[in-house]
Design a protein around this motif. Structure first.
Motif, PDB file in Angstrom:
ATOM      1  N   VAL A 124      -4.661   7.019   1.335  1.00  0.00           N
ATOM      2  CA  VAL A 124      -3.766   7.479   2.414  1.00  0.00           C
ATOM      3  C   VAL A 124      -3.007   6.278   2.963  1.00  0.00           C
ATOM      4  N   ILE A 125      -1.724   6.450   3.203  1.00  0.00           N
ATOM      5  CA  ILE A 125      -0.971   5.474   4.003  1.00  0.00           C
ATOM      6  C   ILE A 125      -0.221   6.265   5.076  1.00  0.00           C
ATOM      7  N   ILE A 126      -0.344   5.801   6.312  1.00  0.00           N
ATOM      8  CA  ILE A 126       0.419   6.415   7.408  1.00  0.00           C
ATOM      9  C   ILE A 126       1.198   5.305   8.109  1.00  0.00           C
ATOM     10  N   VAL A 127       2.466   5.559   8.405  1.00  0.00           N
ATOM     11  CA  VAL A 127       3.274   4.630   9.200  1.00  0.00           C
ATOM     12  C   VAL A 127       3.671   5.356  10.485  1.00  0.00           C
ATOM     13  N   ASN A 128       3.492   4.670  11.623  1.00  0.00           N
ATOM     14  CA  ASN A 128       3.912   5.308  12.882  1.00  0.00           C
ATOM     15  C   ASN A 128       4.662   4.313  13.759  1.00  0.00           C
ATOM     16  N   ALA A 174       4.267   2.529  -2.916  1.00  0.00           N
ATOM     17  CA  ALA A 174       3.195   1.542  -2.729  1.00  0.00           C
ATOM     18  C   ALA A 174       1.829   2.185  -2.955  1.00  0.00           C
ATOM     19  N   LEU A 175       1.669   3.424  -2.493  1.00  0.00           N
ATOM     20  CA  LEU A 175       0.380   4.097  -2.651  1.00  0.00           C
ATOM     21  C   LEU A 175       0.102   4.416  -4.123  1.00  0.00           C
ATOM     22  N   ASP A 176       1.128   4.864  -4.838  1.00  0.00           N
ATOM     23  CA  ASP A 176       0.945   5.129  -6.273  1.00  0.00           C
ATOM     24  C   ASP A 176       0.507   3.863  -7.014  1.00  0.00           C
TER      25      ASP A 176
END
Ligand SMILES: [Zn+2]
Length: 549
Positions: free
Chosen positions: A240-244, A226-228
């Motif tokens: 930046v993508i972060i999943v927590n 998704a980020l690309d």
């Protein structure tokens, strides 16, 4: 007297040393053969050098998928003068080494004391080489770091240098645990201090410890894809993508662009090794508004029934701060739903600068989260005595402050977690080679910032941001999602804002009422459109949809 075979072996092995410069083979060989006496030959006939190499520990994702491991490879070399029939040798070796026969024959006939025939040969070929019994051909075992899913997660895993030392990412931070201990050989000494060759003891190598991460490789894959796509579409400079998991603080996925491939890290400029989730600082913009609102509700300086009026701008110390439009008469929740600057500034003024500062600190802004990644920035949140008269208008709209993407997600996650701030967790436990847990890192609360009641109220307002406000493009049909958009201005030289340069962000939590996932998307200088709700929210939606389905 040195035996002829030992002298010969020493001659080409010393050439091999230049080839393996800096490697552990060099050190062991130097210490244990060249620098010592003849009888060591006897000893080393029994213990080959490569038996002393320690394997580095493995790195696993939360489901036991291997993300990094050491593999054994062979470097096959020859002493051409000791090869009686180069043609025959080449014919026998070509299929084993998967190497061209003619090229092998040339090398085996070379006028050199030592030639490398092939490096990186799978260790399984060792037995066949032994059986082939080609005179003058030898091999040493080496280890290589292997990242089975690379370039996935390169910015988090980092990499290992030529001397097998961790240089970046988790490989660097946990190098002491991962590294293991090389084996060695000792002798007893006689009365004159001479080593007694018959008293040799082999101290076997100890494999390094394993790391078990909180990362989910499948979610990581969705996130990187998704980020690309988002980088391609928006032509942003960084992303930046972060999943927590807001309940435990577990980091499930973390991607940073531009990035690199940790298998070939030398081919990328060092800037590409940076992990922007912790190295980049941004003005958060409107993503801090839920935190300001939570503070005001907790301190009871506002109630749900309060109304505000937005004429499109407000004046703070001779400075006009504008809204995207005149929002008119608003209820408290509308301030968040519309992301109204005028409304949130008036909320912050009721709170006062001391309390505003104390709560934002409480949410962890302006301090390192302590995540075990190199180079984490602490961001910037000035103490109230250093605020200007304008600050009370700037800080509640996410200006005059800097945060890292991870800090921002962690802070907002406390709202999704009933008011409790959790320390971000990236490593769950450390195990030994047999799988026994040596050390565990359980989820760790930092502090309660606001009451559960306040947190639930703000989270329900954030749900309306997605159903009817600026975050509509984050919707996933059939799921309840809470979120907040952000559009931060970029400061250039001298702290002045650069026209047209923005950070677009969206932070969201799902599925309500008890979110198990938090996702933050940050894009730095997207071209064309730049509102977080237009640019970052659709990226969030794509990630959320793939996690949920
Ligand atoms: Zn407004």
């Amino acid at each position: 007297m040195l035996s002829q075979s030992f002298i010969r072996r020493a001659a080409f092995l010393s050439s091999l040393l230049f080839f393996l410069l800096g490697g552990v083979v060099f050190r062991l060989f130097y210490l244990q053969i060249l620098n010592h006496h003849l009888y060591r030959e006897e000893v080393l006939r029994r213990f080959t050098l490569d038996e002393l190499l320690a394997l580095r520990g493995e790195i696993f994702d939360r489901n036991g998928e291997v993300l990094a491991k050491d593999v054994e490879v062979l470097t096959v070399y020859a002493c051409p003068r000791a090869v009686p029939d180069p043609s025959q040798a080449a014919a026998r070796l070509a299929p084993l080494l998967a190497e061209d026969e003619e090229r092998l024959r040339e090398r085996l006939s070379a006028h050199a004391s030592f030639v490398v025939l092939r490096a990186g040969v799978p260790s399984s070929v060792g037995n066949a080489l032994r059986e082939a019994r080609v005179d003058g051909v030898y091999w040493v075992r080496e280890t290589r770091r292997f990242y089975p899913k690379a370039p996935l997660l390169s910015a988090v895993l980092g990499f290992v240098g030529k001397d097998r030392k961790g240089l970046e990412g988790l490989e660097y931070v946990f190098d002491n645990l991962l590294r293991g201990k090389d084996g060695y050989v000792t002798f007893e000494r006689d009365a004159l201090g001479q080593e007694i060759p018959t008293t040799v003891t082999l101290h076997p190598p100890e494999k390094g410890k394993n790391l078990h991460l909180t990362i989910d490789a499948i979610i990581q894959f969705f996130v990187e894809e998704a980020l690309d796509r988002a980088m391609e579409r928006t032509k942003a400079k960084r992303g930046v993508i972060i999943v927590n998991d807001p309940k435990t603080g577990d980091i499930l996925a973390l991607a940073s662009r531009p990035s690199f491939d940790n298998r070939r890290f030398q081919e990328f400029p060092p800037e590409a090794w940076r992990n922007h989730a912790v190295n980049m600082v941004i003005e958060p913009g409107s993503t801090v508004k839920p935190l300001v609102l939570a503070a005001a509700l907790e301190e009871k300086v506002v109630t749900l029934g309060d109304t505000f009026y937005c004429s499109g701008a407000t004046r703070v110390h001779n400075h006009r701060i504008r809204c995207i439009k005149a929002h008119g008469q608003e209820k408290l929740e509308d301030v968040l739903i519309n992301s109204c600057n005028v409304g949130i500034i008036s909320v912050a003024q009721r709170l006062g600068k001391e309390k505003l500062y104390r709560y934002l600190r409480g949410f962890g802004l302006g301090e390192r989260t302590g995540v075990p990644l190199p180079g984490e920035e602490e961001g910037l949140l000035r103490q109230p005595e250093k605020w200007s008269l304008l600050s009370i208008g700037a800080i509640p709209i996410g200006q005059e402050m800097m945060v890292t993407p991870l800090q921002l997600l962690v802070a907002l996650s406390s709202i999704a977690n009933g008011g409790m701030l959790m320390r971000p967790r990236l490593v769950q436990r450390v195990t030994d080679a047999l799988g026994n847990t040596l050390e565990a890192f359980p989820p760790s609360p930092v502090r309660r910032v606001v009451s559960e009641k306040t947190a639930r109220l703000v989270l329900s307002m954030m749900e309306k941001v997605v159903t009817e406000g600026t975050g509509k493009k984050a919707q996933v049909v059939g799921y309840r999602i809470a979120g907040k958009t952000g559009t931060g201005q970029k400061a250039g030289q001298g702290g002045r804002y650069v026209p047209g340069a923005y950070y677009s962000s969206f932070a969201g939590f799902f599925p309500l009422p008890d979110p198990r996932f938090g996702v933050l998307v940050v894009l730095d200088e997207p071209q064309g459109e730049y509102y977080g709700g237009d640019i970052a929210a659709p990226v969030f939606q794509e990630v959320a949809e793939r996690i949920l389905r």
